[in-house]
Design a protein around this motif. Sequence first.
Motif, PDB file in Angstrom:
ATOM      1  N   GLU A  12     -14.434 -68.828  36.855  1.00 43.40           N
ATOM      2  CA  GLU A  12     -14.749 -70.086  36.188  1.00 43.40           C
ATOM      3  C   GLU A  12     -15.598 -70.942  37.106  1.00 43.40           C
ATOM      4  N   GLU A  13     -16.293 -71.894  36.500  1.00 44.13           N
ATOM      5  CA  GLU A  13     -17.080 -72.836  37.296  1.00 44.13           C
ATOM      6  C   GLU A  13     -16.149 -73.836  37.982  1.00 44.13           C
ATOM      7  N   ILE A  14     -16.521 -74.246  39.186  1.00 43.54           N
ATOM      8  CA  ILE A  14     -15.752 -75.265  39.905  1.00 43.54           C
ATOM      9  C   ILE A  14     -16.238 -76.632  39.438  1.00 43.54           C
ATOM     10  N   PRO A  15     -15.368 -77.442  38.827  1.00 45.37           N
ATOM     11  CA  PRO A  15     -15.793 -78.774  38.362  1.00 45.37           C
ATOM     12  C   PRO A  15     -16.272 -79.644  39.523  1.00 45.37           C
ATOM     13  N   GLU A  16     -17.200 -80.523  39.232  1.00 45.86           N
ATOM     14  CA  GLU A  16     -17.773 -81.394  40.261  1.00 45.86           C
ATOM     15  C   GLU A  16     -16.707 -82.257  40.935  1.00 45.86           C
ATOM     16  N   GLU A  17     -15.700 -82.697  40.149  1.00 45.45           N
ATOM     17  CA  GLU A  17     -14.695 -83.595  40.716  1.00 45.45           C
ATOM     18  C   GLU A  17     -13.829 -82.908  41.778  1.00 45.45           C
ATOM     19  N   GLU A  18     -13.821 -81.558  41.780  1.00 43.91           N
ATOM     20  CA  GLU A  18     -13.013 -80.831  42.760  1.00 43.91           C
ATOM     21  C   GLU A  18     -13.764 -80.577  44.065  1.00 43.91           C
ATOM     22  N   PRO A  36      -9.212 -88.380  50.269  1.00 39.37           N
ATOM     23  CA  PRO A  36      -8.094 -88.004  51.165  1.00 39.37           C
ATOM     24  C   PRO A  36      -6.751 -87.874  50.470  1.00 39.37           C
ATOM     25  N   HIS A  37      -6.493 -88.689  49.441  1.00 36.95           N
ATOM     26  CA  HIS A  37      -5.181 -88.654  48.785  1.00 36.95           C
ATOM     27  C   HIS A  37      -5.205 -87.935  47.428  1.00 36.95           C
ATOM     28  N   ASP A  38      -6.352 -87.339  47.077  1.00 35.99           N
ATOM     29  CA  ASP A  38      -6.410 -86.554  45.839  1.00 35.99           C
ATOM     30  C   ASP A  38      -5.681 -85.230  46.027  1.00 35.99           C
ATOM     31  N   ARG A  39      -5.155 -84.700  44.927  1.00 35.45           N
ATOM     32  CA  ARG A  39      -4.467 -83.412  44.982  1.00 35.45           C
ATOM     33  C   ARG A  39      -4.985 -82.509  43.864  1.00 35.45           C
ATOM     34  N   LEU A  40      -5.087 -81.214  44.197  1.00 35.64           N
ATOM     35  CA  LEU A  40      -5.462 -80.216  43.197  1.00 35.64           C
ATOM     36  C   LEU A  40      -4.175 -79.542  42.710  1.00 35.64           C
ATOM     37  N   ILE A  41      -3.835 -79.799  41.444  1.00 33.45           N
ATOM     38  CA  ILE A  41      -2.529 -79.411  40.909  1.00 33.45           C
ATOM     39  C   ILE A  41      -2.695 -78.303  39.861  1.00 33.45           C
ATOM     40  N   HIS A  42      -1.722 -77.402  39.823  1.00 33.66           N
ATOM     41  CA  HIS A  42      -1.682 -76.404  38.760  1.00 33.66           C
ATOM     42  C   HIS A  42      -1.089 -77.040  37.502  1.00 33.66           C
ATOM     43  N   VAL A  43      -1.691 -76.750  36.353  1.00 33.40           N
ATOM     44  CA  VAL A  43      -1.183 -77.243  35.070  1.00 33.40           C
ATOM     45  C   VAL A  43      -0.979 -76.029  34.158  1.00 33.40           C
ATOM     46  N   ASN A  74       6.210 -69.858  29.770  1.00 30.70           N
ATOM     47  CA  ASN A  74       4.800 -70.228  29.877  1.00 30.70           C
ATOM     48  C   ASN A  74       3.951 -69.420  28.899  1.00 30.70           C
ATOM     49  N   PHE A  75       2.847 -70.018  28.487  1.00 32.49           N
ATOM     50  CA  PHE A  75       1.903 -69.337  27.611  1.00 32.49           C
ATOM     51  C   PHE A  75       0.527 -69.973  27.814  1.00 32.49           C
ATOM     52  N   GLY A  76      -0.469 -69.424  27.189  1.00 29.41           N
ATOM     53  CA  GLY A  76      -1.792 -70.029  27.221  1.00 29.41           C
ATOM     54  C   GLY A  76      -2.495 -69.934  28.564  1.00 29.41           C
ATOM     55  N   ASP A  77      -3.614 -70.641  28.663  1.00 26.33           N
ATOM     56  CA  ASP A  77      -4.457 -70.611  29.849  1.00 26.33           C
ATOM     57  C   ASP A  77      -4.014 -71.649  30.875  1.00 26.33           C
ATOM     58  N   PRO A  78      -3.608 -71.229  32.067  1.00 19.58           N
ATOM     59  CA  PRO A  78      -3.344 -72.202  33.130  1.00 19.58           C
ATOM     60  C   PRO A  78      -4.668 -72.763  33.648  1.00 19.58           C
ATOM     61  N   PHE A  79      -4.612 -73.932  34.264  1.00 20.92           N
ATOM     62  CA  PHE A  79      -5.837 -74.489  34.846  1.00 20.92           C
ATOM     63  C   PHE A  79      -5.481 -75.399  36.008  1.00 20.92           C
ATOM     64  N   LEU A  80      -6.512 -75.756  36.777  1.00 25.03           N
ATOM     65  CA  LEU A  80      -6.353 -76.650  37.917  1.00 25.03           C
ATOM     66  C   LEU A  80      -6.863 -78.031  37.537  1.00 25.03           C
ATOM     67  N   LEU A  81      -6.221 -79.065  38.066  1.00 29.16           N
ATOM     68  CA  LEU A  81      -6.597 -80.440  37.732  1.00 29.16           C
ATOM     69  C   LEU A  81      -6.451 -81.319  38.960  1.00 29.16           C
ATOM     70  N   VAL A  82      -7.450 -82.159  39.200  1.00 24.14           N
ATOM     71  CA  VAL A  82      -7.370 -83.137  40.283  1.00 24.14           C
ATOM     72  C   VAL A  82      -6.583 -84.341  39.794  1.00 24.14           C
ATOM     73  N   ILE A  83      -5.553 -84.749  40.566  1.00 19.86           N
ATOM     74  CA  ILE A  83      -4.866 -86.003  40.255  1.00 19.86           C
ATOM     75  C   ILE A  83      -5.115 -86.970  41.409  1.00 19.86           C
ATOM     76  N   HIS A  84      -5.391 -88.200  41.051  1.00 16.06           N
ATOM     77  CA  HIS A  84      -5.754 -89.209  42.033  1.00 16.06           C
ATOM     78  C   HIS A  84      -4.535 -90.038  42.433  1.00 16.06           C
ATOM     79  N   ASP A  85      -4.597 -90.587  43.616  1.00 12.70           N
ATOM     80  CA  ASP A  85      -3.498 -91.402  44.127  1.00 12.70           C
ATOM     81  C   ASP A  85      -3.271 -92.605  43.211  1.00 12.70           C
ATOM     82  N   GLY A  86      -2.053 -92.790  42.766  1.00 12.63           N
ATOM     83  CA  GLY A  86      -1.709 -93.920  41.913  1.00 12.63           C
ATOM     84  C   GLY A  86      -1.975 -93.700  40.440  1.00 12.63           C
ATOM     85  N   GLU A  87      -2.481 -92.533  40.053  1.00 12.89           N
ATOM     86  CA  GLU A  87      -2.811 -92.266  38.656  1.00 12.89           C
ATOM     87  C   GLU A  87      -1.531 -92.076  37.842  1.00 12.89           C
ATOM     88  N   THR A  88      -1.504 -92.660  36.648  1.00 16.08           N
ATOM     89  CA  THR A  88      -0.311 -92.591  35.804  1.00 16.08           C
ATOM     90  C   THR A  88      -0.365 -91.363  34.891  1.00 16.08           C
TER      91      THR A  88
END
Length: 351
Positions: free
Chosen positions: A216-222, A227-234, A249-263
């Motif tokens: 897969e393509e690496i998203p620009e945000e990754e 410093p406090h961003d995290r790359l999380i499995h979803v 579990n089912f379906g396509d897993p993916f990676l997501l950046v979560i930012h510090d303080g994000e709700t």
Amino acid sequence: LEDGDIVCFQKPSVPDGDTQVRYPDVPSFLEYVHNRQVVHFRCLEKPKEDEFCLELSKLNTYDDVVERVARQLGLDDPSKIRLTSHNCYSQQPKPQPIRYRGVEHLLDMLVHYNQTSDILYYEVLDIPLPELQCLKTLKVAFHHATKDEVVIHSIRLPKNSTISDVITDLKTKVELSNPDAELRLLEVFYHKIYKIFPLQEKIENINDQYWTLRAEEIPEEEKNLAPHDRLIHVYHFMKDPNQNQQIQNFGDPFLLVIHDGETAAEIMDRVQKKLRVPDEEFSKWKLAFISMNRPEYLQDIDVVSARFQRRDVYGAWEQYLGLEHTDTTPKRSYTANQNRHTYEKPVKIYN
């Protein structure tokens, strides 16, 4: 002589005769009778149907067998024939084909533990088998960045090649969202991401028989994490009512950046846009922090990054964000697409 004995006779051979006789005397003929074997050959792509039968000898060498098969198929180069033995218990082809001159005689091809089969499977290759065995063939599922489709490509490279070589080859075959897009290769099993391959890892040890290789393509945000961003499995999941509400579990897993303080509400908004799920359907989805297979459901105002600041002794691989919803995907028999998306994606296969 006793009752039941068989008396054999033969015509005298003519010295320097022009006629070529396969079995010129009784002992050689009876040896042939003792070892002859009718073999049912099936095309590997149609493993239930006999294509043709050949009468062979159990003492035929590997070269003898492939030469007879090539002659039957009208093929000039017997080295382009690859054979696979039959599993007598599963009534299926064995997972691994027979290597070039990997057995001495036909009998070695037919024996499975203490049973002897009369079935062999064949393939016609586009290159000679000895050359192919110096290469590694990988099936890679390419997930397009903006299209809901999965394209399966066969990548064939020398065994000492690296993941970087795989990505370079793949770029010549796939449609990218932009010419400068960077790719990564993931190892997916049972709808979870188990590995992101380093670019310099050798491909010879990769076994994609049970694991799905996904590109897969690496998203620009990754690419430029703060410093406090995290790359999380979803992962997508639902609870199985028949197994004590265990997570499935089912379906396509993916990676997501979560930012510090994000709700949680902000993350769900980004997830909906990323997966392009309609509002009516997405309103039924729940977000959970999952650690050691136990979900902790998150409210809209919960700060998600705080959950991942815990230092669990079991490591980060067992902590992920889960999206709980119903699996609406039509069930497919195509195993290579086991890591399918929440919604059915068209699958194209290129060899």
